[in-house]
Design a protein around this motif. Structure first.
Motif, PDB file in Angstrom:
ATOM      1  N   UNK B  64      76.002  23.475  45.961  1.00 34.81           N
ATOM      2  CA  UNK B  64      75.331  24.027  44.783  1.00 34.81           C
ATOM      3  C   UNK B  64      74.563  22.928  44.047  1.00 34.81           C
ATOM      4  N   UNK B  65      75.215  21.769  43.889  1.00 38.48           N
ATOM      5  CA  UNK B  65      74.548  20.659  43.186  1.00 38.48           C
ATOM      6  C   UNK B  65      73.289  20.238  43.943  1.00 38.48           C
ATOM      7  N   UNK B  66      73.394  20.145  45.256  1.00 39.27           N
ATOM      8  CA  UNK B  66      72.255  19.651  46.030  1.00 39.27           C
ATOM      9  C   UNK B  66      71.101  20.650  46.031  1.00 39.27           C
ATOM     10  N   UNK B  67      71.406  21.930  46.101  1.00 37.88           N
ATOM     11  CA  UNK B  67      70.320  22.911  46.184  1.00 37.88           C
ATOM     12  C   UNK B  67      69.763  23.259  44.807  1.00 37.88           C
ATOM     13  N   UNK B  68      70.658  23.587  43.860  1.00 40.85           N
ATOM     14  CA  UNK B  68      70.196  24.064  42.561  1.00 40.85           C
ATOM     15  C   UNK B  68      69.665  22.933  41.683  1.00 40.85           C
ATOM     16  N   UNK B  69      70.232  21.747  41.814  1.00 39.83           N
ATOM     17  CA  UNK B  69      69.742  20.658  40.970  1.00 39.83           C
ATOM     18  C   UNK B  69      68.778  19.740  41.728  1.00 39.83           C
ATOM     19  N   UNK B 144      73.591  28.645  37.987  1.00 39.91           N
ATOM     20  CA  UNK B 144      72.840  28.800  36.735  1.00 39.91           C
ATOM     21  C   UNK B 144      72.782  27.463  35.990  1.00 39.91           C
ATOM     22  N   UNK B 145      73.921  26.788  35.892  1.00 34.67           N
ATOM     23  CA  UNK B 145      73.964  25.520  35.158  1.00 34.67           C
ATOM     24  C   UNK B 145      73.074  24.465  35.822  1.00 34.67           C
ATOM     25  N   UNK B 146      73.215  24.312  37.140  1.00 33.37           N
ATOM     26  CA  UNK B 146      72.452  23.256  37.817  1.00 33.37           C
ATOM     27  C   UNK B 146      70.973  23.600  37.945  1.00 33.37           C
ATOM     28  N   UNK B 147      70.631  24.884  38.040  1.00 32.95           N
ATOM     29  CA  UNK B 147      69.211  25.254  38.017  1.00 32.95           C
ATOM     30  C   UNK B 147      68.611  24.900  36.662  1.00 32.95           C
ATOM     31  N   UNK B 148      69.389  25.132  35.607  1.00 34.30           N
ATOM     32  CA  UNK B 148      68.910  24.772  34.267  1.00 34.30           C
ATOM     33  C   UNK B 148      68.652  23.277  34.169  1.00 34.30           C
ATOM     34  N   UNK B 149      69.593  22.484  34.676  1.00 38.38           N
ATOM     35  CA  UNK B 149      69.400  21.024  34.648  1.00 38.38           C
ATOM     36  C   UNK B 149      68.191  20.649  35.508  1.00 38.38           C
ATOM     37  N   UNK B 150      68.078  21.281  36.672  1.00 34.38           N
ATOM     38  CA  UNK B 150      66.953  20.997  37.568  1.00 34.38           C
ATOM     39  C   UNK B 150      65.623  21.300  36.917  1.00 34.38           C
ATOM     40  N   UNK B 161      59.879  10.334  38.384  1.00 34.68           N
ATOM     41  CA  UNK B 161      61.063  10.088  37.562  1.00 34.68           C
ATOM     42  C   UNK B 161      62.119  11.153  37.850  1.00 34.68           C
ATOM     43  N   UNK B 162      61.674  12.393  37.995  1.00 36.63           N
ATOM     44  CA  UNK B 162      62.596  13.473  38.350  1.00 36.63           C
ATOM     45  C   UNK B 162      63.287  13.166  39.677  1.00 36.63           C
ATOM     46  N   UNK B 163      62.500  12.721  40.643  1.00 36.85           N
ATOM     47  CA  UNK B 163      63.046  12.373  41.964  1.00 36.85           C
ATOM     48  C   UNK B 163      64.154  11.335  41.829  1.00 36.85           C
ATOM     49  N   UNK B 164      63.867  10.258  41.092  1.00 38.58           N
ATOM     50  CA  UNK B 164      64.839   9.176  40.952  1.00 38.58           C
ATOM     51  C   UNK B 164      66.079   9.652  40.197  1.00 38.58           C
ATOM     52  N   UNK B 165      65.840  10.376  39.106  1.00 40.36           N
ATOM     53  CA  UNK B 165      66.949  10.786  38.254  1.00 40.36           C
ATOM     54  C   UNK B 165      67.851  11.811  38.956  1.00 40.36           C
ATOM     55  N   UNK B 166      67.226  12.763  39.655  1.00 41.66           N
ATOM     56  CA  UNK B 166      68.006  13.794  40.341  1.00 41.66           C
ATOM     57  C   UNK B 166      68.887  13.157  41.419  1.00 41.66           C
ATOM     58  N   UNK B 167      68.308  12.216  42.166  1.00 44.94           N
ATOM     59  CA  UNK B 167      69.103  11.539  43.194  1.00 44.94           C
ATOM     60  C   UNK B 167      70.207  10.686  42.572  1.00 44.94           C
TER      61      UNK B 167
END
Lengths: 307, 240
Positions: B64-69, B144-150, B161-167
């Motif tokens: 879930x974390x990997x896909x949604x966020x 829902x939570x991780x999509x919101x963060x994503x 920056x999104x790329x670096x931060x998400x990883x």
């Protein structure tokens, strides 16, 4: 009802006024070109018509609708080509056009669009491996998918090679012949002259001239001369029976046909005032002359609005 | 909203996720490798009878974390940078339907992940407890939570920056959320780590699938993230 109406439009970004009181309109079956130097406010004006920005003051209408408030009602009828971007790099032209076709109730045939935009040979190549001109033509094709009644094309010929420009010109002409209103922007005068029925010249957020290209270029109906700055243009105008405008510092334009009598009257008035005459020109100008005259400035250009 | 447009966009979003190597790496390769490696090799002590009983719920949370966020934020962030979000906003699809399509695609990919990871775990000898219903609820809430963060990352920051931060977040969450080892091993720091949505998700998943009391705190933290993250994302999201 005009297809596009822009009335006293002002758009500000913080303290920067990108568009400062622009008014023009466009009809169905007409190609309108907004031309002006970089930072003149062309893209901001177009993006306000597309519904991306709200006017700070003034109103814009597209097909009688407010582009922001009536967004859902309007989008099926407009086609948009952004100045840059707007396509998925991983997606081939064929796939992108088919995807866009799925958004519309009565889309154009994707195969026909691939041929029209000259993308048949690269139809299956991801957009990131297309040339700049091919990407521009893909972006143009995507603007046509929904059979727009109004098409907004921001710099459609930027980075397009001569053969591609012919394709773009043919597509624009076909849109007009099909009854659409086309609003395009360019800073290339030759393109504006070839593509547009009417041009609107903007500079520093204001309209400085508008008309058919031929009207803006070939007035012979004027005399231009150079003299010290700040002469009494009202008195001179009265003497000549025509309006006189100081179009740049020490550069004057008299709205009168360049007859020998008019030239004689002008030189006589200058002689009576004991003013030196540095330059005197009459007759035909190129659009480039008109453009440079209308947009020349000593001041630096306004910065581009934040994107 | 046009259902035809939503369906076409959702299918396209799924296709783009499944055909790009770097996206498959984070959605499938890393969770599968983690599951197989950690379940087979005694690197970390898990406190369960079979190692896979710990790692199967772990990777179902990680999926879930990997896909949604991670996957959602990076792809959305780059599409925003390329002007795709802006351009699609001027079509009858519309920008809000586009985001709905993205979430539906996330759910579809997660379904595939659950099937694949579940099958591999079963092959490694995993027998899930009957409380799978709770696990499904936790997975949905986590989505829902991780999509919101994503969306919050993608809609406010530059794509790079999104790329670096998400990883970066992915690695941190992988480390301290009860995914690689039981969170209790963090000692005094566990209470802080439990405030992460990732820790809350595995807090619920482990007992749900392993048989045991599901802590109320886990549900509360997860639900709070599921409410707050989408609200903040919706308020802050910029399409251009």
């Amino acid at each position: 009802m005009p297809a596009i109406e822009v009335e006293a439009l002002e758009v500000s970004f913080g303290s920067v006024t990108a568009v400062d009181g622009v008014t023009f309109s466009g009809e169905a079956g007409e190609v309108l070109a907004l031309i002006g130097p970089n930072g003149a406010g062309k893209t901001t004006t177009v993006e306000t018509l597309e519904g991306y920005r709200r006017p700070t003051r003034g109103t814009v209408r597209v097909l009688g609708l407010d582009p922001v408030a009536d967004h859902h009602a309007l989008v099926p009828s407009i086609g948009v080509m952004l100045q840059q971007g707007g396509t998925y790099p991983v997606m081939s032209p064929e796939r992108a056009i088919r995807l866009f076709a799925s958004y519309y109730d009565d889309p154009r045939d994707p195969d026909e669009l691939l041929d029209l935009a000259g993308l048949r040979e690269v139809a299956k190549r991801p957009a990131k491996r297309l040339s700049g001109g091919e990407r521009q033509r893909l972006s143009l094709a995507l603007a046509l998918v929904g059979r727009p009644r109004v098409a907004f094309l921001d710099e459609p010929t930027a980075g397009v090679d001569p053969a591609g420009r012919i394709v773009v010109r043919e597509i624009v002409a076909a849109l007009r012949d099909g009854g659409a209103c086309v609003l395009l922007t360019t800073h290339e005068l030759a393109e504006a002259e070839r593509l547009a029925d009417r041009v609107v010249i903007v500079d520093r957020g204001r309209v400085v001239a508008a008309g058919r290209p031929a009207e803006l270029v070939t007035t012979g109906e004027e005399i231009r001369f150079a003299a010290p700055t700040g002469i009494d243009v009202v008195a001179l105008g009265t003497a000549l029976g025509a309006s006189v405008v100081e179009v740049g510092p020490g550069e004057y334009q008299v709205a009168v046909a360049a007859t020998p009598a008019a030239v004689a009257a002008l030189t006589a008035w200058l002689a009576a005032e004991d003013l030196p005459l540095a330059d005197l020109r009459a007759g035909r100008q190129s659009l480039e002359d008109a453009f440079l005259r209308l947009t020349s400035r000593d001041a630096h250009h306004e910065p581009e609005p934040p994107r | 909203m046009s259902w035809r447009a939503l369906r076409a966009q959702t299918l396209e979003e799924i296709r783009m996720t499944l055909e790009q190597g770097e996206r498959l790496l984070v959605t499938f390769v890393i969770p599968i490798l983690g599951l197989v490696l950690f379940s087979s090799v005694p690197i970390i002590s898990t406190g369960t009878a079979h190692r896979v009983d710990f790692f199967a719920p772990s990777v179902l949370g990680l999926a879930v974390i990997s896909t949604a966020m991670v996957n959602l934020s990076i792809s959305t962030g780059f599409e925003r940078g390329w002007g795709v979000l802006k351009r699609l906003g001027a079509t009858p699809l519309g920008s809000s339907t586009l985001l709905v399509a993205k979430v539906l695609a996330v759910l579809a990919v997660e379904l595939v992940q659950v099937v694949v990871l579940g099958a591999i775990a079963a092959g490694l000898g995993w027998h899930p407890h009957a409380g799978a219903g709770l696990a499904v609820g936790a997975e949905l809430l986590g989505t829902v939570a991780f999509s919101g963060i994503g969306f919050l990352l993608a809609g406010t920051l530059r794509a790079e920056v999104t790329l670096a931060l998400a990883n970066g977040l992915y690695v941190v969450m992988l480390g301290i959320s009860g995914i690689m080892f039981p969170i209790a091993k963090l000692g005094g720091f566990a209470a802080v780590a439990r405030l992460l949505p990732s820790a809350a998700l595995t807090d619920v998943l482990h007992p749900s699938l392993g048989g045991g009391a599901v802590p109320v705190e886990g549900w509360v933290v997860l639900a709070a993230w599921a409410v707050a993250a989408p609200i903040v994302a919706a308020a802050a999201f910029r399409f251009d």
